[in-house]
Motif scaffolding. Sequence first.
Motif, PDB file in Angstrom:
ATOM      1  N   ILE A  49       0.832  -1.202   0.000  1.00 44.21           N
ATOM      2  CA  ILE A  49       0.000   0.000   0.000  1.00 44.21           C
ATOM      3  C   ILE A  49       0.871   1.257   0.000  1.00 44.21           C
ATOM      4  N   GLU A  50       1.914   1.260   0.814  1.00 44.50           N
ATOM      5  CA  GLU A  50       2.805   2.417   0.871  1.00 44.50           C
ATOM      6  C   GLU A  50       3.434   2.693  -0.497  1.00 44.50           C
ATOM      7  N   LEU A  51       3.914   1.644  -1.153  1.00 45.46           N
ATOM      8  CA  LEU A  51       4.547   1.823  -2.455  1.00 45.46           C
ATOM      9  C   LEU A  51       3.537   2.259  -3.516  1.00 45.46           C
ATOM     10  N   GLN A  52       2.343   1.687  -3.481  1.00 44.06           N
ATOM     11  CA  GLN A  52       1.304   2.077  -4.436  1.00 44.06           C
ATOM     12  C   GLN A  52       0.909   3.541  -4.247  1.00 44.06           C
ATOM     13  N   GLN A  53       0.808   3.978  -2.999  1.00 44.60           N
ATOM     14  CA  GLN A  53       0.448   5.366  -2.736  1.00 44.60           C
ATOM     15  C   GLN A  53       1.528   6.311  -3.254  1.00 44.60           C
ATOM     16  N   LYS A  54       2.801   5.952  -3.052  1.00 41.67           N
ATOM     17  CA  LYS A  54       3.884   6.782  -3.561  1.00 41.67           C
ATOM     18  C   LYS A  54       3.825   6.877  -5.084  1.00 41.67           C
ATOM     19  N   GLN A  55       3.578   5.724  -5.732  1.00 39.79           N
ATOM     20  CA  GLN A  55       3.489   5.717  -7.195  1.00 39.79           C
ATOM     21  C   GLN A  55       2.343   6.606  -7.663  1.00 39.79           C
ATOM     22  N   GLY A  58       3.103  10.118  -7.684  1.00 36.18           N
ATOM     23  CA  GLY A  58       4.193  10.492  -8.567  1.00 36.18           C
ATOM     24  C   GLY A  58       5.527  10.627  -7.855  1.00 36.18           C
ATOM     25  N   LEU A  59       5.623  10.051  -6.666  1.00 41.37           N
ATOM     26  CA  LEU A  59       6.859  10.125  -5.899  1.00 41.37           C
ATOM     27  C   LEU A  59       7.795   8.985  -6.299  1.00 41.37           C
TER      28      LEU A  59
END
Length: 114
Positions: A49-55, A58-59
């Motif tokens: 979830i953390e990685l998906q939110q960053k993606q 646009g981070l």
Amino acid sequence: MSNVQQSAEQLAEAIRQSEEFSTLKEAYEAVMNDDIAKKMFDDFRNTQIELQQKQMQGLEITEEEVEKARKVVETVQQHEAISKLMEEEQKVNEFINSISRTITKPLEELYNQQ
């Protein structure tokens, strides 16, 4: 409610009643009923979830985050119950993708008319 929406509701219920979904549910419950597996799975999901939110924001995902995610995946894949859950989830995803291809066939036919 339109006939199409009613059919979609019936399809959703049919999926819930399917052998594929029942097997997934059993695998999920096995993980949730095992304290160690549950913690490992929760860590895995939180990392996802953390990685998906960053993606989505646009981070940039750092090498450290990629390495952490890789280690989390390796760890959960070694746990038999979690590995089984992931396998069953993949089967349900394939099942639903097949249904999706059937549902979207009218669009495909429309756009592929010569």
